[in-house]
Design a protein around this motif. Structure first.
Motif, PDB file in Angstrom:
ATOM      1  N   PRO A 286      33.861  34.876  27.747  1.00 50.98           N
ATOM      2  CA  PRO A 286      33.676  35.723  29.031  1.00 50.98           C
ATOM      3  C   PRO A 286      33.200  35.381  30.121  1.00 50.98           C
ATOM      4  O   PRO A 286      33.431  35.865  31.081  1.00 50.98           O
ATOM      5  CB  PRO A 286      33.384  36.789  27.876  1.00 50.98           C
ATOM      6  CG  PRO A 286      32.964  36.224  26.626  1.00 50.98           C
ATOM      7  CD  PRO A 286      33.327  35.039  26.855  1.00 50.98           C
ATOM      8  N   ASN A 287      31.727  34.719  29.748  1.00 44.26           N
ATOM      9  CA  ASN A 287      30.869  35.176  30.911  1.00 44.26           C
ATOM     10  C   ASN A 287      31.625  33.959  32.552  1.00 44.26           C
ATOM     11  O   ASN A 287      31.610  35.130  33.684  1.00 44.26           O
ATOM     12  CB  ASN A 287      29.512  34.243  31.079  1.00 44.26           C
ATOM     13  CG  ASN A 287      28.545  35.681  30.155  1.00 44.26           C
ATOM     14  OD1 ASN A 287      29.038  36.409  29.996  1.00 44.26           O
ATOM     15  ND2 ASN A 287      27.763  34.786  28.996  1.00 44.26           N
ATOM     16  N   VAL A 288      32.719  33.394  31.752  1.00 43.45           N
ATOM     17  CA  VAL A 288      33.238  31.967  32.548  1.00 43.45           C
ATOM     18  C   VAL A 288      34.693  32.717  33.348  1.00 43.45           C
ATOM     19  O   VAL A 288      33.952  32.378  34.780  1.00 43.45           O
ATOM     20  CB  VAL A 288      33.550  30.977  32.294  1.00 43.45           C
ATOM     21  CG1 VAL A 288      33.762  30.265  33.154  1.00 43.45           C
ATOM     22  CG2 VAL A 288      32.268  30.478  31.403  1.00 43.45           C
ATOM     23  N   LEU A 289      34.865  33.566  32.395  1.00 42.24           N
ATOM     24  CA  LEU A 289      35.921  34.241  33.119  1.00 42.24           C
ATOM     25  C   LEU A 289      35.516  35.875  34.050  1.00 42.24           C
ATOM     26  O   LEU A 289      36.113  35.625  35.446  1.00 42.24           O
ATOM     27  CB  LEU A 289      37.224  35.169  32.090  1.00 42.24           C
ATOM     28  CG  LEU A 289      37.222  33.942  30.637  1.00 42.24           C
ATOM     29  CD1 LEU A 289      37.992  35.364  29.986  1.00 42.24           C
ATOM     30  CD2 LEU A 289      38.404  33.162  32.099  1.00 42.24           C
ATOM     31  N   ALA A 293      35.779  35.607  38.554  1.00 42.60           N
ATOM     32  CA  ALA A 293      36.938  36.906  39.095  1.00 42.60           C
ATOM     33  C   ALA A 293      36.168  37.245  40.018  1.00 42.60           C
ATOM     34  O   ALA A 293      37.044  38.050  41.277  1.00 42.60           O
ATOM     35  CB  ALA A 293      36.997  37.446  37.818  1.00 42.60           C
ATOM     36  N   GLY A 294      34.595  37.507  40.079  1.00 47.03           N
ATOM     37  CA  GLY A 294      33.721  37.758  40.923  1.00 47.03           C
ATOM     38  C   GLY A 294      33.784  36.896  42.260  1.00 47.03           C
ATOM     39  O   GLY A 294      34.088  37.522  43.150  1.00 47.03           O
ATOM     40  N   ILE A 295      33.800  35.646  42.019  1.00 45.61           N
ATOM     41  CA  ILE A 295      34.573  34.927  43.129  1.00 45.61           C
ATOM     42  C   ILE A 295      35.199  34.977  44.078  1.00 45.61           C
ATOM     43  O   ILE A 295      35.631  34.727  45.345  1.00 45.61           O
ATOM     44  CB  ILE A 295      34.038  33.359  42.234  1.00 45.61           C
ATOM     45  CG1 ILE A 295      32.221  32.966  42.599  1.00 45.61           C
ATOM     46  CG2 ILE A 295      34.187  32.264  43.884  1.00 45.61           C
ATOM     47  CD1 ILE A 295      32.045  31.799  41.731  1.00 45.61           C
ATOM     48  N   ALA A 309      46.686  37.893  46.347  1.00 45.54           N
ATOM     49  CA  ALA A 309      46.708  36.727  45.898  1.00 45.54           C
ATOM     50  C   ALA A 309      45.738  36.752  44.809  1.00 45.54           C
ATOM     51  O   ALA A 309      44.935  36.263  43.441  1.00 45.54           O
ATOM     52  CB  ALA A 309      47.371  34.941  46.518  1.00 45.54           C
ATOM     53  N   PHE A 310      44.524  36.124  45.721  1.00 41.50           N
ATOM     54  CA  PHE A 310      43.388  36.996  45.345  1.00 41.50           C
ATOM     55  C   PHE A 310      42.701  37.668  44.410  1.00 41.50           C
ATOM     56  O   PHE A 310      41.954  37.763  43.419  1.00 41.50           O
ATOM     57  CB  PHE A 310      41.921  36.979  46.471  1.00 41.50           C
ATOM     58  CG  PHE A 310      42.453  35.058  47.248  1.00 41.50           C
ATOM     59  CD1 PHE A 310      41.220  33.961  46.449  1.00 41.50           C
ATOM     60  CD2 PHE A 310      42.754  34.374  48.402  1.00 41.50           C
ATOM     61  CE1 PHE A 310      40.907  32.759  47.058  1.00 41.50           C
ATOM     62  CE2 PHE A 310      43.192  33.188  48.493  1.00 41.50           C
ATOM     63  CZ  PHE A 310      41.158  32.515  48.407  1.00 41.50           C
ATOM     64  N   LEU A 311      42.798  39.145  45.170  1.00 42.57           N
ATOM     65  CA  LEU A 311      42.643  40.343  43.403  1.00 42.57           C
ATOM     66  C   LEU A 311      43.345  40.662  42.718  1.00 42.57           C
ATOM     67  O   LEU A 311      42.479  40.381  41.749  1.00 42.57           O
ATOM     68  CB  LEU A 311      42.460  41.645  44.919  1.00 42.57           C
ATOM     69  CG  LEU A 311      41.861  41.315  46.352  1.00 42.57           C
ATOM     70  CD1 LEU A 311      42.233  42.659  47.088  1.00 42.57           C
ATOM     71  CD2 LEU A 311      40.534  41.347  46.113  1.00 42.57           C
ATOM     72  N   SER A 312      44.359  39.758  43.019  1.00 39.10           N
ATOM     73  CA  SER A 312      45.480  39.802  41.788  1.00 39.10           C
ATOM     74  C   SER A 312      44.561  39.176  40.590  1.00 39.10           C
ATOM     75  O   SER A 312      44.179  39.235  39.539  1.00 39.10           O
ATOM     76  CB  SER A 312      47.002  39.933  41.943  1.00 39.10           C
ATOM     77  OG  SER A 312      47.329  40.474  42.699  1.00 39.10           O
ATOM     78  N   LEU A 313      44.478  38.064  41.147  1.00 40.34           N
ATOM     79  CA  LEU A 313      44.215  36.557  40.045  1.00 40.34           C
ATOM     80  C   LEU A 313      42.153  37.151  40.137  1.00 40.34           C
ATOM     81  O   LEU A 313      42.495  37.219  38.027  1.00 40.34           O
ATOM     82  CB  LEU A 313      43.847  35.616  40.481  1.00 40.34           C
ATOM     83  CG  LEU A 313      44.183  34.442  39.707  1.00 40.34           C
ATOM     84  CD1 LEU A 313      44.848  34.135  38.610  1.00 40.34           C
ATOM     85  CD2 LEU A 313      43.831  32.863  40.540  1.00 40.34           C
ATOM     86  N   ALA A 314      42.301  38.156  40.790  1.00 41.01           N
ATOM     87  CA  ALA A 314      40.600  38.094  40.449  1.00 41.01           C
ATOM     88  C   ALA A 314      40.834  39.384  39.258  1.00 41.01           C
ATOM     89  O   ALA A 314      40.042  39.164  38.399  1.00 41.01           O
ATOM     90  CB  ALA A 314      39.550  38.777  41.335  1.00 41.01           C
ATOM     91  N   LEU A 315      41.413  40.248  39.401  1.00 42.76           N
ATOM     92  CA  LEU A 315      41.521  41.735  38.784  1.00 42.76           C
ATOM     93  C   LEU A 315      42.031  41.034  37.280  1.00 42.76           C
ATOM     94  O   LEU A 315      41.857  41.323  36.100  1.00 42.76           O
ATOM     95  CB  LEU A 315      43.150  42.376  38.715  1.00 42.76           C
ATOM     96  CG  LEU A 315      43.215  43.779  38.106  1.00 42.76           C
ATOM     97  CD1 LEU A 315      41.588  44.218  37.958  1.00 42.76           C
ATOM     98  CD2 LEU A 315      44.108  44.225  38.975  1.00 42.76           C
ATOM     99  N   ALA A 316      43.250  40.028  36.622  1.00 41.95           N
ATOM    100  CA  ALA A 316      43.504  39.358  35.626  1.00 41.95           C
ATOM    101  C   ALA A 316      42.431  38.640  34.942  1.00 41.95           C
ATOM    102  O   ALA A 316      42.348  38.833  33.851  1.00 41.95           O
ATOM    103  CB  ALA A 316      45.099  38.734  35.882  1.00 41.95           C
ATOM    104  N   ALA A 319      40.068  40.925  33.321  1.00 45.92           N
ATOM    105  CA  ALA A 319      40.437  41.735  32.447  1.00 45.92           C
ATOM    106  C   ALA A 319      40.503  40.468  31.009  1.00 45.92           C
ATOM    107  O   ALA A 319      40.294  41.517  29.854  1.00 45.92           O
ATOM    108  CB  ALA A 319      41.983  42.173  32.407  1.00 45.92           C
ATOM    109  N   GLY A 320      41.410  39.965  31.112  1.00 45.75           N
ATOM    110  CA  GLY A 320      41.087  38.653  30.359  1.00 45.75           C
ATOM    111  C   GLY A 320      40.180  38.280  30.098  1.00 45.75           C
ATOM    112  O   GLY A 320      39.567  38.709  28.454  1.00 45.75           O
ATOM    113  N   GLY A 321      38.958  37.978  30.827  1.00 43.76           N
ATOM    114  CA  GLY A 321      37.330  38.595  30.479  1.00 43.76           C
ATOM    115  C   GLY A 321      36.863  39.444  28.525  1.00 43.76           C
ATOM    116  O   GLY A 321      36.503  39.224  27.914  1.00 43.76           O
ATOM    117  N   TRP A 322      37.320  40.510  29.555  1.00 42.88           N
ATOM    118  CA  TRP A 322      36.936  42.139  28.838  1.00 42.88           C
ATOM    119  C   TRP A 322      37.885  41.957  27.631  1.00 42.88           C
ATOM    120  O   TRP A 322      37.099  42.087  26.832  1.00 42.88           O
ATOM    121  CB  TRP A 322      37.349  42.876  29.429  1.00 42.88           C
ATOM    122  CG  TRP A 322      36.398  44.688  29.012  1.00 42.88           C
ATOM    123  CD1 TRP A 322      35.644  44.792  28.988  1.00 42.88           C
ATOM    124  CD2 TRP A 322      37.978  45.027  28.629  1.00 42.88           C
ATOM    125  NE1 TRP A 322      35.828  45.998  28.385  1.00 42.88           N
ATOM    126  CE2 TRP A 322      37.347  46.551  27.921  1.00 42.88           C
ATOM    127  CE3 TRP A 322      39.304  44.937  28.483  1.00 42.88           C
ATOM    128  CZ2 TRP A 322      37.696  47.762  26.753  1.00 42.88           C
ATOM    129  CZ3 TRP A 322      40.378  46.001  27.303  1.00 42.88           C
ATOM    130  CH2 TRP A 322      39.435  47.166  27.170  1.00 42.88           C
TER     131      TRP A 322
END
Length: 703
Positions: A286-289, A293-295, A309-316, A319-322
């Motif tokens: 999860p740390n990788v995700l 997401a932060g970058i 595009a960037f913010l949607s993928l970062a949000l996804a 959520a996956g890492g959490w």
């Protein structure tokens, strides 16, 4: 009729698979030589695309390279098919290209107009890029991996072979498993070597694609301008577009198959396919995700960047890492609770014992080494299980009661091929059996030696040899009795069940036997138990018969004899504890005399038996009457003379049966049974009047 139809279907399916290779070669040759209509080209191009997709999917779902061992051959045939399609389509393009964009079929038209927008310059660039990707990146990398893999596999072969031999010598694997592993090692080396060579086909195909494209463009311009009178621009538009479409429809499947080759040789063999490996290892932290997401989130906040595009993928990804971290925490808590729950269960069990903690001893058990497990494994259809079931049924029919179930378990403390037979938890027999080989037993008349492991038959102690399957007929012709490993164990078990039959008969079996008789003759059983005799007294009588291997099948005669003599013997017993079971047993044997004699001397012929010298008979009577035991010197003399008499009986082909007086019979039987178990002792009263008896050997005197 149904079976015939099924066989025809199976044979048809096998023939179809057998003809697949020749038919494909014929198609390749036909496409290179015969002109094909555009409709047929559409079908073949579609088949080529579907074939490449199937190859890629199979490569993705394989778990080991050898799971797709046919891949080098498939790669060769797919390349030949694609090149033959290029030849066939080139013929159509050059001959019919002036007629319009659909002259070579709908598939080429779609690739030339839809994929590159009808711009032949764009098509050329896209085609060249695909060729470069296929030739320089994928094919070259896959070929290098296959080359290195083949080299390391060949270097590792001696070590792998030594490891297999070590496991085989240690008994960890059998001959079949060792042979299978050696075959896999050899196949793995051949596979990587074949892949190293097969990758050269793909590289050559990429070079051929560029040359074919250039030749088709030049040839199309020459034919269009020189033969059909087209302008240079019209000829370029017509022939170059068709050539680009032809190149793309062939190069895209080539790229897919090259990718499949890279997947096959680049993957590491595990219990997961490529998709499971990628998902399981790339998205397991999860740390990788979170960092990714932060970058992406920071990049999405930069002005003039595609924020959605960037913010949607970062949000996804966040959520996956959490979700992944939450699942890992739940699994960790569950793992921490498991030892605590186990410890609590252990403490609870130690604090409060119950009757379930008491392990009962099995009346009859069989323990086997790990190499004999397939003989008794139900999942592997162990043949010994069926033999034991048949053995219990035959024992019940011959002896007269159903023996206990044989409880079978493996014992790692035994040698791999050893087994032992237990009676009430105590070992009564042990032997060794070799699965996959046959035991050649010498009954006494076989003189030819056999190649194999010398041993003795565990049931009867006869000399024997473990031989291979190929020597079975030779051993039978030489006079040996040849049996498999399962039969050896079953025969040994059957022999011990008859020998210890009296101990297998418990009070529960006696009660079940009476219930069985009572269903047909209820009055007979009602008058016996408990009016005439107690269950324990009847148990002693039946066990006394079984100790001398007298069957108790004739329960009607046994019950009638006991019912007749038990009251009289009870009245004569001054202790008042019921009838003397030894006297009752002797009278029951007299009642069963005809069956006893018939067992040892079938038919109605003369009975040839061993007798006692009258002088020795008087000495034995006095010794047993006064002291109840024999002096050591007298016992040795009696045993030596008896052994000589038994040997003479066996030489003459007569049964080893001693006939004496009713008074001496029980004592002599107990004494001789321990030293000469093959010998039977009968009394004069047990011989039927209609049978003629003749003494062929005499103990203690001259014949």
């Amino acid at each position: 009729m149904n079976n015939l139809l099924v066989m025809l279907k199976l044979n048809g399916s096998a023939q179809a698979r057998l003809m697949a290779g020749p038919v494909l070669i014929f198609m390749v040759l036909a496409m290179m030589v015969l002109p094909l209509p555009p409709v047929m080209l559409d079908l073949l191009f579609t088949f080529n695309i579907s074939l490449s997709i199937m190859i890629l999917l199979v490569a993705m779902f394989t778990k080991r390279p050898l799971d797709f061992a046919a891949f080098p051959a498939v790669l060769l045939f797919a390349t030949l098919l694609r090149l033959s399609l290029n030849v066939a389509s080139t013929r159509v393009v050059l001959m019919e290209g002036h007629k319009g964009p659909d002259a070579a079929g709908k598939v080429i038209e779609a690739f030339s107009h839809f994929l590159v927008g009808g711009n032949f310059a764009v098509g050329v660039v896209v085609f060249v890029i695909l060729v470069i990707i296929n030739f320089i990146v994928i094919t070259k990398g896959a070929g290098r991996i296959a080359e290195v893999g083949a080299r390391f596999t060949l270097d590792a072969m001696p070590g792998k072979q030594m490891a297999i031999d070590a496991d085989l010598n240690a008994g960890l694997i059998g001959e079949e498993e060792a042979r299978k592993r050696r075959t896999e090692v050899a196949q793995e080396a051949e596979f990587y070597g074949s892949m190293d060579g097969a990758s050269k086909f793909v590289r050559g195909d990429a070079i051929a694609a560029i040359l074919i494209l250039a030749i088709n463009i030049v040839g199309g311009l020459f034919i269009g301008v020189g033969q059909h009178g087209l302008s240079f621009g019209d000829a370029a538009h017509a022939y170059v577009m068709l050539t680009i479409g032809d190149g793309l429809v062939g190069q895209i499947p080539a790229l897919v198959i090259s990718t499949a080759a890279g997947v096959v040789v680049a993957r590491v063999a595990t219990e997961q396919d490529v998709g499971q490996q990628i998902v399981g290892q790339l998205f397991s932290n999860p740390n990788v995700l979170f960092l990714t997401a932060g970058i992406l989130g920071i990049m999405g906040l930069i002005p003039n960047m595609p924020h959605v595009a960037f913010l949607s993928l970062a949000l996804a990804l966040g959520a996956g890492g959490w979700a992944l971290r939450r699942r890992q925490q739940e699994e960790l808590q569950q793992q921490e609770r498991a030892p605590q729950e186990q410890q609590e269960a252990v403490e609870a069990a130690a604090a409060e014992a119950s009757w379930s903690d008491v392990a009962m001893v099995d009346p009859l058990g069989l323990e086997v080494g790990y190499r004999l497990i397939p003989l008794v494994d139900h999942n592997q259809n162990g043949e010994l299980l069926h033999r034991i079931r048949s053995l219990r049924k035959k024992f019940a029919q011959d002896v007269g009661f159903l023996p206990p179930v044989v409880h079978i378990r493996d014992n790692l403390e035994l040698k791999p091929n050893d087994y032992r037979i237990l009676l009430s938890g105590v070992e009564i027999g042990r032997g060794s059996a070799t699965p996959g080989q046959w035991l050649a037993i010498n009954p006494g008349g076989a003189a030819m030696p056999l190649d194999g492991e010398a041993t003795t038959d565990p049931a009867f102690g006869l000399p024997a040899v473990w031989i291979d399957v190929a020597m079975r007929e030779q051993a039978q012709i030489a006079g040996y009795t040849v049996v498999d490993a399962g039969t050896v164990i079953a025969t040994h078990l059957n022999h011990l069940m008859h020998r210890f039959g009296s101990q297998l008969l418990g009070r529960a079996e006696v009660q079940q036997l009476l219930d069985h008789v009572g269903r047909d003759q209820p009055k007979l059983v009602e008058d016996l138990i408990p009016k005439t005799l107690s269950l324990s007294a009847l148990h002693k009588v039946l066990r006394g018969l079984l100790q001398e291997e007298v069957p108790i099948r004739d329960m009607r005669t046994i019950i009638e004899a006991v019912t007749e003599h038990a009251p009289r013997l009870a009245a004569l017993n001054q202790a008042g504890t019921g009838p003397d079971t030894a006297e009752l047993l002797a009278l029951t044997r007299v009642a069963l005399g005809r069956a006893i004699v018939q067992h040892w001397f079938p038919g109605d012929g003369e009975i040839r038996v061993i007798g006692l010298d009258p002088g020795l008979e008087r000495v034995l009577s006095q010794a047993l009457t006064t002291s109840g035991a024999l002096e050591p010197g007298l016992a040795d003399t009696l045993l030596g003379d008896t052994q000589k008499a038994v040997e003479r009986q066996e030489i003459n082909g007569d049964a080893a049966v001693l006939v004496t007086t009713p008074q001496l019979r029980p004592s002599l039987s107990r004494f001789l049974r321990h030293h000469l178990p093959q010998m039977a002792v009968l009394s004069n009263a047990e011989i039927p009047d209609e049978r003629v008896m003749r003494f062929t050997a005499l103990i203690g005197g001259r014949e």
